[in-house]
Design a protein around this motif. Sequence first.
Motif, PDB file in Angstrom:
ATOM      1  N   ILE A 112      85.680   6.347  41.860  1.00 53.60           N
ATOM      2  CA  ILE A 112      86.966   5.707  41.635  1.00 53.60           C
ATOM      3  C   ILE A 112      87.900   6.720  40.982  1.00 53.60           C
ATOM      4  O   ILE A 112      87.503   7.443  40.064  1.00 53.60           O
ATOM      5  CB  ILE A 112      86.827   4.428  40.778  1.00 53.60           C
ATOM      6  CG1 ILE A 112      88.200   3.790  40.545  1.00 53.60           C
ATOM      7  CG2 ILE A 112      86.103   4.703  39.465  1.00 53.60           C
ATOM      8  CD1 ILE A 112      88.133   2.412  39.897  1.00 53.60           C
ATOM      9  N   THR A 113      89.133   6.820  41.470  1.00 50.20           N
ATOM     10  CA  THR A 113      90.125   7.705  40.872  1.00 50.20           C
ATOM     11  C   THR A 113      91.021   6.895  39.947  1.00 50.20           C
ATOM     12  O   THR A 113      91.143   5.673  40.074  1.00 50.20           O
ATOM     13  CB  THR A 113      90.981   8.389  41.957  1.00 50.20           C
ATOM     14  OG1 THR A 113      91.658   7.380  42.721  1.00 50.20           O
ATOM     15  CG2 THR A 113      90.102   9.216  42.886  1.00 50.20           C
ATOM     16  N   ALA A 114      91.661   7.587  38.994  1.00 50.25           N
ATOM     17  CA  ALA A 114      92.505   6.895  38.023  1.00 50.25           C
ATOM     18  C   ALA A 114      93.540   7.850  37.456  1.00 50.25           C
ATOM     19  O   ALA A 114      93.305   9.063  37.361  1.00 50.25           O
ATOM     20  CB  ALA A 114      91.656   6.322  36.895  1.00 50.25           C
ATOM     21  N   ASP A 115      94.692   7.296  37.092  1.00 48.60           N
ATOM     22  CA  ASP A 115      95.703   8.095  36.403  1.00 48.60           C
ATOM     23  C   ASP A 115      95.236   8.459  35.003  1.00 48.60           C
ATOM     24  O   ASP A 115      95.501   9.557  34.517  1.00 48.60           O
ATOM     25  CB  ASP A 115      97.026   7.326  36.323  1.00 48.60           C
ATOM     26  CG  ASP A 115      97.610   7.039  37.700  1.00 48.60           C
ATOM     27  OD1 ASP A 115      97.344   7.826  38.630  1.00 48.60           O
ATOM     28  OD2 ASP A 115      98.311   6.019  37.842  1.00 48.60           O
ATOM     29  N   LYS A 116      94.575   7.522  34.343  1.00 43.72           N
ATOM     30  CA  LYS A 116      94.055   7.750  32.995  1.00 43.72           C
ATOM     31  C   LYS A 116      92.610   7.280  32.943  1.00 43.72           C
ATOM     32  O   LYS A 116      92.283   6.202  33.450  1.00 43.72           O
ATOM     33  CB  LYS A 116      94.866   6.974  31.939  1.00 43.72           C
ATOM     34  CG  LYS A 116      96.337   7.343  31.869  1.00 43.72           C
ATOM     35  CD  LYS A 116      96.551   8.722  31.271  1.00 43.72           C
ATOM     36  CE  LYS A 116      98.039   9.037  31.141  1.00 43.72           C
ATOM     37  NZ  LYS A 116      98.266  10.415  30.628  1.00 43.72           N
ATOM     38  N   VAL A 117      91.745   8.074  32.325  1.00 40.17           N
ATOM     39  CA  VAL A 117      90.345   7.709  32.140  1.00 40.17           C
ATOM     40  C   VAL A 117      90.064   7.636  30.646  1.00 40.17           C
ATOM     41  O   VAL A 117      90.352   8.586  29.902  1.00 40.17           O
ATOM     42  CB  VAL A 117      89.391   8.720  32.800  1.00 40.17           C
ATOM     43  CG1 VAL A 117      87.928   8.351  32.503  1.00 40.17           C
ATOM     44  CG2 VAL A 117      89.629   8.772  34.304  1.00 40.17           C
ATOM     45  N   ILE A 118      89.537   6.511  30.207  1.00 40.65           N
ATOM     46  CA  ILE A 118      89.218   6.308  28.790  1.00 40.65           C
ATOM     47  C   ILE A 118      87.711   6.186  28.660  1.00 40.65           C
ATOM     48  O   ILE A 118      87.090   5.313  29.259  1.00 40.65           O
ATOM     49  CB  ILE A 118      89.912   5.046  28.242  1.00 40.65           C
ATOM     50  CG1 ILE A 118      91.434   5.244  28.291  1.00 40.65           C
ATOM     51  CG2 ILE A 118      89.449   4.736  26.829  1.00 40.65           C
ATOM     52  CD1 ILE A 118      92.229   4.002  28.006  1.00 40.65           C
ATOM     53  N   LEU A 119      87.136   7.081  27.879  1.00 38.55           N
ATOM     54  CA  LEU A 119      85.689   7.112  27.696  1.00 38.55           C
ATOM     55  C   LEU A 119      85.352   6.367  26.406  1.00 38.55           C
ATOM     56  O   LEU A 119      85.628   6.839  25.302  1.00 38.55           O
ATOM     57  CB  LEU A 119      85.209   8.561  27.637  1.00 38.55           C
ATOM     58  CG  LEU A 119      83.713   8.837  27.591  1.00 38.55           C
ATOM     59  CD1 LEU A 119      82.981   8.112  28.698  1.00 38.55           C
ATOM     60  CD2 LEU A 119      83.457  10.336  27.682  1.00 38.55           C
ATOM     61  N   ALA A 120      84.767   5.169  26.540  1.00 38.27           N
ATOM     62  CA  ALA A 120      84.456   4.307  25.391  1.00 38.27           C
ATOM     63  C   ALA A 120      83.037   3.780  25.530  1.00 38.27           C
ATOM     64  O   ALA A 120      82.779   2.587  25.421  1.00 38.27           O
ATOM     65  CB  ALA A 120      85.458   3.159  25.314  1.00 38.27           C
ATOM     66  N   ALA A 121      82.104   4.708  25.773  1.00 39.70           N
ATOM     67  CA  ALA A 121      80.734   4.321  26.115  1.00 39.70           C
ATOM     68  C   ALA A 121      79.789   4.313  24.914  1.00 39.70           C
ATOM     69  O   ALA A 121      78.577   4.325  25.090  1.00 39.70           O
ATOM     70  CB  ALA A 121      80.195   5.271  27.192  1.00 39.70           C
ATOM     71  N   GLY A 122      80.333   4.298  23.706  1.00 39.98           N
ATOM     72  CA  GLY A 122      79.480   4.228  22.531  1.00 39.98           C
ATOM     73  C   GLY A 122      79.023   5.598  22.054  1.00 39.98           C
ATOM     74  O   GLY A 122      79.204   6.617  22.728  1.00 39.98           O
TER      75      GLY A 122
END
Length: 421
Positions: free
Chosen positions: A243-253
């Motif tokens: 999946i592509t995205a303008d913004k990627v937020i990494l909040a995986a703990g």
Amino acid sequence: MSDHTDVLIIGAGAGGATLGGELAEAGAKVVFLEAGKDLDITYGEPSHFAGTQTFIRTLQDNLFWHEEYEGRNWRTDMGECAGGGTTAYGGVLEESTPQDYDSWPISWEELQPHFELTRKRYHVYRWPIGELSHYAQVINEAAGGGLGPVQSAFNREPYFEYGVFHDRCRRCRFCILGCKYNAKSNALTIALPKARWFGAELRPNCFVTRLNLDRTGKKIVSVTYLQRTPTGPMTETTEEHTITADKVILAAGSMMTPMLLSWSGDEAGALGNSSGQVGRNLRGHFFKTTYSVLQRDDVRSYQGNLVELNDQYVNFDLGYLLEFNMVAPPTYMGGVIEVLGKDAVVDLLGLPFKRLMRDYPRLIISAPLVRSFDDGFTENSVLPHADRSNRYGDPLPTVSFEPNATEAQWVEDAVDHAKQI
């Protein structure tokens, strides 16, 4: 397969879900990739995940973080499910203190508007002490009146919000397994319904394996993940997607965030690791649970919230926050097994076990929570294993997580204080 979104959030726990709800309300197209399962919170329906929940079933349903890791066998209550660790927590939402920000580039005062917004979003407050259980009154009396209600997310009154009905807290003490009344505010019951209300999409059982960069190597433009479909105990099929995205937020703990950065780097180097600190300086609040039996017969410990009292930070300069908890039966027996050795457990079988359970109504747990003590760096870390891999071929986390000398001393001091009370 590939698709596109404005904002892609990896992890639907406390951080990811909360931010996703705000961004969706602001008009962004938000997609969550959650490694664990989605959970039904339809009030009053037998499909509600907490309606028939037990501690064993919680483990069987993999609601706790369960990816393999190498290192000391310490217990983690991080959740691998929609809502993350907030789905399986006791409802306590205490705040940071000014001392926590001595070495930070942002001050406690600057964060106050965000604390206030969080309290509002999650309906956080302290219950009046007069509304707590008889047990709480007894403990406060024993402590000389120096304790107070914890800041919590238990509902005193019902309300309806973003398509979810939240009933009042029934004081049933099964908060740690989720709440079938939706009376415990968390990311699952508050933030995710809000995000979905404004059009966000949650994709459960999606295990992210790679963060993909653009040609400059300086920006994440897409994410590769495995759509997992369980086929039986510990078996599954997987289908790879991007999946592509303008913004990627990494909040995986604190475990999977550094691992994803490590898996995605070149030549065994983590992404964004010019400092060499990715995966290092793992923070935690160490504690040692203490079980005590009150020598009085008028204690009704089974009435009231699961977590009720603490010392209101009076001992925080001494290194700890002291909590006093009621004991739900599964917590009681699980804790007994953890605390005692095998020989002692065997000796409890039969009549001694019955005698032990007779003391249950008078049982109290103290849980001193020690604050982190370091100068900005610590030996604790989450780093890729040199040889071992997970089921998908990526290095397992190697976890180093131990209190330093000061933290260990604070734990003992707090336990001594609890014993005196």
